[in-house]
Each structure stands twice: as structure tokens, then as C-alpha cells.
Design an enzyme around this catalytic site. Structure first.
Site, PDB file in Angstrom:
ATOM      1  NE  ARG A 172      45.721 -25.882 -47.866  1.00 53.11           N
ATOM      2  CZ  ARG A 172      46.256 -25.792 -46.654  1.00 53.11           C
ATOM      3  NH1 ARG A 172      46.026 -24.734 -45.911  1.00 53.11           N
ATOM      4  NH2 ARG A 172      47.026 -26.754 -46.190  1.00 53.11           N
ATOM      5  NE  ARG A 192      47.037 -19.622 -33.281  1.00 52.23           N
ATOM      6  CZ  ARG A 192      48.079 -20.445 -33.349  1.00 52.23           C
ATOM      7  NH1 ARG A 192      48.127 -21.379 -34.282  1.00 52.23           N
ATOM      8  NH2 ARG A 192      49.073 -20.341 -32.483  1.00 52.23           N
ATOM      9  CG  HIS A 233      35.683 -26.007 -40.180  1.00 56.64           C
ATOM     10  ND1 HIS A 233      35.950 -27.350 -40.026  1.00 56.64           N
ATOM     11  CD2 HIS A 233      36.884 -25.381 -40.206  1.00 56.64           C
ATOM     12  CE1 HIS A 233      37.255 -27.530 -39.983  1.00 56.64           C
ATOM     13  NE2 HIS A 233      37.849 -26.362 -40.071  1.00 56.64           N
TER      14      HIS A 233
END
Length: 547
Positions: A196, A289, A203
Site C-alpha cells: 500500500r 514483517r 522492494h
């Protein structure tokens, strides 16, 4: 390919297509419900099969089972209540067996017909405790008690139309569409990645590693429905995702958007996300996480443990037939010019990282963001959407009793600001002339455009509750600063040549000093030039002016 959750993809739009004309004709004769933003997202995912095996909003038996056992009454795993909440007044209009049209609040389009099953009053305290762990500061619990209706309506749906979207339509794939595309590409294993937030090089690196480890392809599947309050808007994020997807090896990854209303429910939400991605055709799911956790409460206590989500999804992975891929945090090694998993780096190795807080600070201040952290194309998008403070809009709201000096201070501030504001235009508005109902909207639009706005409230005194509502609305567009002018009442009455205090006005008699004012000045004891200096220095410290 992996079968959908429950064994069948519940694509109601396709199922009910043969009788759509009949449903449209019937809808014209029925009572209607206009959906909330959250309900609209939930309905869309029910209609397209993203919430399979659901075919409607939960009845009381399913709701109770989900809250207590994370299962539907028929036994399938389902961790989040999907409910149609309404007020008591609205619920009193219906009874079991009624047919009700559900409409899009944006264009009044008939989306589905609900056959009312149960009308029931939930135990919200129990729902808050079991589903969200009970902390009253949790955003979903605040929504549950402050926004959601008191009564739930359960029942099966028949589909008429999907909600209409006018942005990124080529990326809004249904589960059936994605499954077909995966089959046509011969993608037998698909790793789904939930996000989001904007994506950066780290990433990209961790998702590529996950795909290579599993010999799979990637589905970058960001949420574009409702996310955590304060998150970056979906337009900015989608533009970032469109740039990031170009950085993957050719044919490895695909981007699609998910119209989900997140609850930020931590471990339960991670399990929910896994089920949804299974319905969209994924065989593997990356669980991060503190996945879908809203962080910590005001005391600094985390709402969820860092690995709660991974542990819960692992518990159900065999039953769900979707493999969990634990999120492996990666960090940059400047001496080797590469990223590596942080748990594989020898002690003493030099590493670099930029936190989300540091990134926002650099965007706000316009300082350098290194290319090892993010791609220049991504940084450019973020800088356009989040310009440095000196070019952002702000609203300076001056509140005080009549004759407190508010009006004089507002004119003096406008003159002072316009001497050194550069290209920023400073607007002075009288709240009384705008009208109570329009203040939030007008201020929000001006602040969004980058203007500096001074608002004087000299005649119509607002309560702390009203002021808080204005702050909340304007803060969606930019910064809102309250200046409380606290000249003693006796001084204000002594200068009352317009008869404000003689009129016995209730708003003056019950005047509340702004509780959350950023700046407080007393123009009886403080010269107006000194008050101006105090305000200017505050705005300079916040980065709105650079001298």
C-alpha cells in the site's frame, strides 16, 4: 492452477449476466441503499469473486463464527467480518426476505440486489477484541464505533453492475481475468506481493529474489481501495508501480490493482490477503514483517507483534494450499554496489538504508535522494506529488473573541507574508462570509493548489468540535495551523463598539479557547509586531518560508 478458496470462483457478474435485464427492471421497483466507501470496495470484491466463497454479506451465524473461529459456519477459513452495516433507523425499513438495491454513492448506479437474510445487532466490543485485539486506538476499532452503523444486514447478492472506475482501467483485473492471463502465459507458479506504499529498489530486489527462489513469476498487486489514514494517495502510488514494473526482467512480473478496503488487522488481515490472492490465481504470497499492521498506539506499544502475521498464515498454509514466502529485509552494500538480505550479511559489513521517515523528510526539504535507494523516475513522481514545504499550501486559522484583535492581526499578517512569500500567493478569507458549511471545502481546495491562506474568524465563533472537524478536512490537502488570539474578555468587551457582547450570543457566552492551537497570542500584552514575528518564526521552522 490453484483452485479458488472454497473450490469455486464466485464470479457473480458472470453468473447473473443472463438475467441482468430482469434484475435491472426489478431494481426500479425496489427500495435502495447507498453504500459507504468501505462497503463499495467489499461489494466489488464479492461480485468479482475476490472474496470467494462469499456470495453476499455475512449473516449472523457466519459473522459469529468468523469473529470467534476465523471460519465461516460452513467451515471454510475466513478471518475478517464482511458486513453491511446500517443505522437503526435504516434497518427498521427492512425485514427478512426483502429485496434491496445496493447503489454506488458516486453515481447512484444499481450494482446488486440483496435478498435480506438476517438483521442483527453485533456485539461490537467482542468484535473489537477478537478481530482487532481490543486497543481503542486501533483505526479499525475507531471506525467500528465512530463510523459503522449499529445494525448489520446479511444476505445473498445478485449482480447487476460492477462499480465503474475511470482510472487505470487496464490494470483493474478481476480474478477470472488474471487467472486466464496466467494460463495463457503458462505461469504455473505465481508469487503475489501486497503493498500500500510506493516501491523502491529494495522492494524490487526482495520480490525478484522471492520469484527466483520459487522458480515463479510475480504478481505486484497493490491495494487501491481504502488503506491506512494518511497513506500516499493511490494515483501517486500507481504511477510509481508503473515505473517499477519496467525494472523487472522481461516477462517476470505483472502489475494489477486490488480495490480492497484494508482494515489494518495485522495477522488476521495477512490471512485474508492470502485467501484473496489465492482467488486471483497466486500460488505463493509474500508476508511481510508486521504485515498490514497499523504501527503503534500513542504509548508506543505495537498493535501486533512483528512476526504474528507470518505465524498465523503458516498455520493455515497447508489447508489454504498457498505457500507463504517470508519477507526477507534487504539492505544496500555500498562497497559492493548491491542489495543483500540483512540476515546474510557478516558482522561489520558497511550498509546503507533510508527509512520512511527520512525519505519523507528529504522530500519535504527537497534534499538529495540517492539512486541506490530509488529510481530517478520514482523520485520525480514523489517530488511532484509531495513538493518541499516552501511550495506547499497551508491554512492559518485565526480564532478569537470579537474585538480581540483577530481582524487587525489577519491584515497585518497578509501584508507581512506577501513581502517575502516569493511565488506563493497569500489569500485572506473571512470565515463569516464563506459560511460555516463551506469553510472546510474552500480551504481544502486553496491549500491543495499550493496557496497560503489566512482565515479570520472574528464574528462567528466556532466550538472546539467544529474546529477539529475543519482541521481534519483541510489536513487531507495540506497543513492547518490554528492561531488562538487570547486577548482577555474584559478588554474585548471594553472595545465592543458593535454590540457583540450586548447581544447575549450563545457562541460568545460559551466561547472555548482552541484546545489544539499551535500558536497562542494575547494582543493586550503582546505588540502586534511581536505576534507577527512569533507566527512567522513558527512557519519558518516548519519549512514554509525560507529566508
Amino acid at each position: 492452477m490453484l483452485v479458488p478458496h472454497g473450490g469455486v470462483l464466485q464470479d457473480l457478474l458472470q453468473r447473473d449476466a443472463p438475467i441482468k435485464s430482469e434484475l435491472i427492471a426489478e431494481a426500479a421497483t425496489l427500495k435502495s441503499l447507498s453504500l459507504t466507501d468501505r462497503q463499495l470496495c467489499d461489494l466489488e470484491l464479492i461480485l468479482v469473486g475476490g472474496f470467494s466463497p462469499l456470495t453476499g454479506f455475512l449473516n449472523e451465524a457466519d459473522y459469529t463464527s468468523v469473529v470467534h473461529k476465523m471460519r465461516l459456519s460452513t467451515g471454510e477459513v475466513w478471518p475478517i467480518p464482511i458486513t453491511l452495516d446500517v443505522s437503526k433507523q435504516v434497518s427498521s425499513q427492512f425485514k427478512s426476505g426483502d429485496r434491496v438495491v445496493l447503489r454506488d454513492p458516486r453515481d447512484d448506479l444499481a450494482l446488486a440486489i440483496l435478498t435480506v437474510g438476517d438483521i442483527y445487532t453485533p456485539d461490537k466490543q467482542l468484535e473489537a477484541k477478537e478481530v482487532f485485539r481490543g486497543d481503542p486506538e486501533h483505526p479499525a476499532i475507531r471506525y467500528l464505533f465512530d463510523v459503522a452503523g449499529e445494525v448489520y444486514i446479511g444476505g445473498a447478492l445478485q449482480a447487476i453492475n460492477a462499480p465503474k472506475h475511470y482510472d487505470y482501467t487496464e490494470l483493474r483485473k478481476t480474478p477470472a481475468q488474471l487467472r486466464t492471463e496466467f494460463a495463457n502465459k503458462h505461469w504455473s507458479k505465481v508469487v503475489a506481493f501486497q503493498t500500500r506504499n510506493p516501491m523502491h529498489r529494495a522492494h524490487r530486489e526482495l520480490t525478484v529474489r522471492a520469484a527466483r527462489d520459487k522458480l515463479a513469476n510475480l504478481l505486484i498487486h497493490p491495494v487501491v481501495g481504502l488503506t491506512k489514514p494518511g497513506d500516499i494517495d493511490h494515483h501517486t502510488r500507481v504511477k510509481v508501480y508503473q515505473e517499477i514494473i519496467k525494472k523487472y526482467p522481461n516477462g517476470m512480473a505483472q502489475l494489477a490493482l486490488l480495490p480492497l478496503a484494508m482494515r489494518m488487522a495485522g495477522d488476521r488481515e495477512a490471512l485474508w490477503h492470502s485467501i484473496i490472492r489465492k482467488n486471483y490465481g497466486a500460488t505463493h504470497f509474500i508476508v511481510g514483517r508486521d504485515h498490514a499492521g497499523p504501527g503503534s498506539n500513542s504509548k508506543g506499544v505495537p498493535f501486533y507483534g512483528p512476526y504474528d502475521a507470518q505465524e498465523l498464515v503458516e498455520r493455515f498454509s497447508t489447508e489454504l494450499e498457498i505457500e507463504v514466502v517470508p519477507f526477507r529485509m534487504v539492505t544496500y552494500l555500498p562497497d559492493e554496489a548491491r542489495y543483500a538480505p540483512i540476515d546474510s550479511i557478516p558482522d561489520g559489513t558497511k550498509t546503507l538504508n533510508i527509512s520512511g521517515t527520512e525519505l519523507r523528510k528529504r522530500l519535504r526539504e527537497g534534499t538529495h535522494i540517492p539512486e541506490w535507494f530509488s529510481y530517478p523516475e520514482v523520485v520525480k513522481i514523489l517530488r511532484t506529488a509531495y513538493p518541499p514545504r516552501q511550495t506547499q499550501g497551508f491554512a492559518l486559522y485565526l480564532q478569537g473573541l470579537p474585538n480581540s484583535g483577530v481582524e487587525a492581526l489577519s491584515y497585518a499578517l497578509q501584508a507581512t507574508f506577501n513581502q517575502f512569500a516569493g511565488g506563493r500567493h497569500i489569500t485572506l478569507l473571512d470565515a463569516a462570509k464563506i459560511g460555516r458549511g463551506a469553510v472546510s471545502f474552500v480551504l481544502g481546495e486553496l491549500v491543495r493548489s499550493g496557496a497560503g491562506v489566512i482565515v479570520v474568524n472574528n464574528e462567528e465563533v466556532v466550538s472546539n468540535t467544529e474546529l477539529s472537524a475543519i482541521r481534519k478536512a483541510v489536513a487531507k490537502s495540506g497543513t492547518f495551523v490554528v492561531v488562538s488570539v487570547e486577548t482577555p474578555r474584559a478588554v474585548c468587551e471594553a472595545n465592543d463598539r458593535r454590540g457583540y457582547f450586548q447581544a447575549s450570543r450563545k457562541d460568545i457566552e460559551g466561547y472555548e479557547v482552541p484546545a489544539d492551537a499551535e500558536i497562542r497570542v494575547d494582543l493586550d500584552s503582546l505588540p502586534i509586531n511581536t505576534a507577527i514575528q512569533k507566527i512567522v518564526l513558527y512557519l519558518e521552522e516548519e519549512g514554509f518560508f525560507v529566508f
